[in-house]
Design a protein around this motif. Structure first.
Motif, PDB file in Angstrom:
ATOM      1  N   VAL A  52       0.852  -1.191   0.000  1.00  0.00           N
ATOM      2  CA  VAL A  52       0.000   0.000   0.000  1.00  0.00           C
ATOM      3  C   VAL A  52       0.887   1.239   0.000  1.00  0.00           C
ATOM      4  N   PRO A  53       0.310   2.410  -0.295  1.00  0.00           N
ATOM      5  CA  PRO A  53       1.086   3.649  -0.131  1.00  0.00           C
ATOM      6  C   PRO A  53       1.517   3.817   1.325  1.00  0.00           C
ATOM      7  N   ALA A  54       2.338   4.809   1.567  1.00  0.00           N
ATOM      8  CA  ALA A  54       2.855   5.034   2.917  1.00  0.00           C
ATOM      9  C   ALA A  54       1.735   5.055   3.954  1.00  0.00           C
ATOM     10  N   ALA A  55       1.965   4.340   5.066  1.00  0.00           N
ATOM     11  CA  ALA A  55       0.979   4.282   6.148  1.00  0.00           C
ATOM     12  C   ALA A  55       1.125   5.540   7.001  1.00  0.00           C
ATOM     13  N   GLU A  56       0.468   6.616   6.571  1.00  0.00           N
ATOM     14  CA  GLU A  56       0.613   7.914   7.231  1.00  0.00           C
ATOM     15  C   GLU A  56       0.203   7.869   8.703  1.00  0.00           C
TER      16      GLU A  56
END
Length: 388
Positions: free
Chosen positions: A264-268
């Motif tokens: 997934v994209p960065a886990a903000e």
């Protein structure tokens, strides 16, 4: 200066034009292309700033290890674990030196660490432990739990997250975290890591290098120190700083990270950016336990019941995520599952076949290092750990 530009023009395709008097447009074009080339060289194709990577343990084996709590490493169970390692292709032990509660697990001789009162005598003689591991040719890795630290949070609420009631915030399991924005927290954990390195551990493995789960839902109602950096930036900054501090000691630095972070994209929310963290470590350890993936991942209704498919998908995503790092790509050494996740709907019992299926998926994806997790340190017998 003109000779420099002429050389740039020649390198950048100026040809015969470089021999003529360069125009203002030539200067601008050459300067901009040189700047872009420098940026690309510094940052890599991903646009992420790079640092030079030299493996501090170039003679280290291909690590295939198991996890040991401090109670196992410092008690009678160590004999059982060493027998397993001696009788198989396993060669490494990951030992808690700062545990999930925040306790240092041995009687440290570092006066500053000792003064904090967080050290316990679980591993009564760490030098003797390291000696035994050496006798059995075991590659020793020190696990340091970083930002999940109930002990420090309770003692220093100013280093943690405080709720509207004035108490230190805790998650549903009663665990408290400390604040990754606080440099004092960084220094404390790095001091523990340095102490472990001086004891003889070859690698420092940082775990819980993140904010609490679901932090984005709590960030606005908790009182804590922060600055202008995003959460993914401050976590990556810690990893970079830790590696810089530990590099003179000749130890590898590794980080445990959620396996899904590669998919997934960065886990903000929790501050974990798989690529940003990976560029600063020698080894990245994605936790790709099939039981941690929910229905639908990699096409499986129950990922826990499809160990090969789940690990295969996780590794393909990991390689794709890290490909932009090029030569800065770290060693990939995943944590895999040697336990039965009875809390998962549709789970299967894990044994020899299920562990080997995970290893086979790793090997099929060119990954030949791994770590086995079992919280009770009871590992499956008869597993072939060298599926060639």
């Amino acid at each position: 200066m003109q000779s420099i530009v002429a050389a740039l023009l020649l390198m950048l395709g100026g040809g015969a034009q470089a021999e003529a008097q360069p125009t203002l447009d030539d200067w601008i074009r050459a300067a901009e292309q040189a700047r872009q080339a420098a940026v690309h060289a510094e940052r890599g194709s991903s646009g992420i700033p790079m640092i030079e990577k030299n493996d501090p343990q170039p003679d280290a084996p291909k690590v295939r290890g198991i996890y040991a709590t401090a109670h196992s490493a410092g008690g009678a169970r160590l004999d059982t674990l060493l027998t397993l390692i001696d009788d198989t292709e396993l060669n490494s032990l990951v030992v808690d030196v700062k545990d999930d509660y925040g306790y240092i697990t041995y009687p440290t001789t570092d006066p500053e660490l000792a003064a904090r009162g967080t050290a316990k005598n679980i591993i009564r003689d760490p030098a003797a432990l390291l000696g035994r591991l050496s006798e059995h040719d075991v590659y020793p890795i020190a696990r340091v739990v970083v930002f999940k630290d109930s002990v420090l949070a309770e003692a220093r609420p100013d280093l943690s997250f405080v709720g509207q009631d004035g108490a230190v915030w805790k998650n549903g399991r009663g665990e408290a975290f400390v604040n990754p924005y606080r440099k004092e927290v960084w220094e404390y954990n790095i001091q523990v890591a340095k102490d472990a390195a001086k004891l003889g551990f070859k690698e420092i493995q940082f775990d819980y290098v993140r904010f609490p789960e679901g932090f984005e839902k709590k960030a606005d109602i908790l009182d804590y120190h922060k600055d202008e950096r995003r959460r993914i930036e401050v976590v990556a900054d810690f990893v970079k700083y830790a590696r810089e501090q530990l590099e003179p000691l000749g130890v590898r630095v590794s980080v445990d990270i959620f396996g899904y972070a590669a998919s997934v994209p960065a886990a903000e929310g929790i501050g974990q950016d798989f690529e940003a963290i990976s560029k600063y470590v020698d080894v990245i350890c994605p936790m790709i336990y099939p039981s941690h993936y929910t229905a639908g991942w990699f096409g499986s209704a129950v990922p826990d019941a499809a160990p090969y498919v789940t690990i295969d998908g996780a590794m393909k995503d990991t390689h794709e995520k890290l490909e932009p790092l090029g030569p800065f790509k770290p060693i990939i050494r995943p944590w895999i599952q040697d336990f039965t996740a009875s809390w998962v709907k549709g789970y299967i019992k894990y044994g020899k076949r299920e562990v080997e299926e995970q290893i086979r998926a790793l090997m099929d994806n060119g990954v030949d290092e791994f770590l086995l997790w079992n919280a009770n340190n009871r590992y499956t017998q008869g597993v072939d750990y060298d599926l060639q």
